[in-house]
Design a protein around this motif. Structure first.
Motif, PDB file in Angstrom:
ATOM      1  N   CYS A   1      28.961  37.722 -46.389  1.00  0.00           N
ATOM      2  CA  CYS A   1      28.601  36.559 -47.204  1.00  0.00           C
ATOM      3  C   CYS A   1      28.285  36.986 -48.647  1.00  0.00           C
ATOM      4  O   CYS A   1      27.482  37.883 -48.874  1.00  0.00           O
TER       5      CYS A   1
ATOM      6  N   CYS B   1      24.243  35.883 -49.240  1.00  0.00           N
ATOM      7  CA  CYS B   1      23.096  36.549 -48.604  1.00  0.00           C
ATOM      8  C   CYS B   1      23.417  37.979 -48.154  1.00  0.00           C
ATOM      9  O   CYS B   1      22.506  38.707 -47.754  1.00  0.00           O
TER      10      CYS B   1
ATOM     11  N   CYS C   1      28.672  32.827 -45.237  1.00  0.00           N
ATOM     12  CA  CYS C   1      28.195  32.541 -43.869  1.00  0.00           C
ATOM     13  C   CYS C   1      27.892  31.049 -43.696  1.00  0.00           C
ATOM     14  O   CYS C   1      27.783  30.305 -44.675  1.00  0.00           O
TER      15      CYS C   1
ATOM     16  N   CYS D   1      24.682  29.703 -45.527  1.00  0.00           N
ATOM     17  CA  CYS D   1      24.844  29.548 -46.980  1.00  0.00           C
ATOM     18  C   CYS D   1      25.833  28.427 -47.310  1.00  0.00           C
ATOM     19  O   CYS D   1      25.642  27.686 -48.273  1.00  0.00           O
TER      20      CYS D   1
HETATM   21 ZN   LIG Z   1      25.031  33.786 -46.359  1.00  0.00          ZN
END
Ligand SMILES: [Zn+2]
Ligand SMILES: [Zn+2]
Length: 246
Positions: A20, A23, A34, A37
């Motif tokens: 991701c 993050c 992800c 997110c």
């Molecule tokens: Zn993420």
């Protein structure tokens, strides 16, 4: 063959999982973003059909006061997100820290929305034109962020990108350094088009639209060169007038 290539892709995904971009965790989606997110991205739900400024949920397919007063030189604007956190971070890091992976993910998100929502059962434009950068700005940055966002869209939707016919020949001060009144004047006459777009339906791509002066000026130039229909696609739209780059 398809099964075989899917099998190899699965193996490859296992060795090289998606990470991701927000993050840093492994992403279970088939993208470097992800689920957690993805869910928090500030999506624009309802906006002016012409300029994509947000409108109250109660107004369906509405037009804002400004566009009612004066029709813009483009036919529709599709903006995916508000220019708010964490989209601001993704775009600023793309432009100023060369995080080109952000352009890929943003382009993939746009392509998905174009296919699934904005152009579901509607004809797509013939080709994509990223808003051009001035050669000096291009040299300084090393790439045009709008072109980098356009690349995955063109690939996924099987569209061509045109970067040969449109140019930005006037080096303008960043729009963020100008007052609201100066912004229009700042970009006036900034673009030129060689060749022509007679009767073409094109999509113009910009990373962020702030006041809309830049994209308006560019689309005016395209319309003068004969474009029949211009759709604007952008990653993010500033919701109310304040400083920015577009
Ligand atoms: Zn993420
Ligand atoms: Zn509007």
């Amino acid at each position: 063959m398809k099964t075989k290539s899917n099998y190899f892709k699965k193996i490859l995904d296992w060795f090289l999982p998606y990470t991701c971009i927000l993050c840093g965790q492994t992403s279970q989606r088939n993208q470097d973003l992800c689920s957690a997110c993805y869910q928090i991205l500030p999506m624009i739900r309802n906006s002016c059909i012409y300029c994509a400024i947000s409108l109250p949920e109660s107004i369906i397919e509405g037009v804002c006061g400004q566009c009612l007063q004066k029709s813009p030189p483009f036919d529709v604007t599709h903006a995916l997100y508000f220019y708010q956190s964490p989209i601001t971070k993704l775009i600023l890091e793309l432009k100023f820290n060369q995080k080109l992976i952000h352009a890929r993910v943003l382009g993939e998100l746009l392509a998905d929305q174009i296919q699934q929502v904005w152009y579901k059962n509607k004809p797509l434009p013939t080709f994509i034109i990223p808003v051009p950068l001035h050669p000096a700005r291009l040299k300084e940055r090393g790439f045009n962020q709008s072109l980098e966002i356009a690349r995955p869209i063109a690939k996924i939707l099987n569209l061509s990108i045109d970067i040969t016919q449109c140019h930005r020949h006037k080096l303008t001060a960043p729009q963020s350094a100008c007052s609201a009144a100066e912004r229009k004047k700042n970009v006036k006459g900034a673009f030129s088009v060689i060749g022509h777009f007679a009767e073409q339906h094109v999509a113009v791509i910009d990373d962020v639209i702030t006041t809309g002066n830049t994209v308006t000026e560019f689309c005016k130039t395209l319309k003068r060169s004969g474009a029949r229909k211009i759709d604007v696609w952008c990653c993010a739209r500033v919701d109310r007038l304040f400083s920015g780059d577009g």
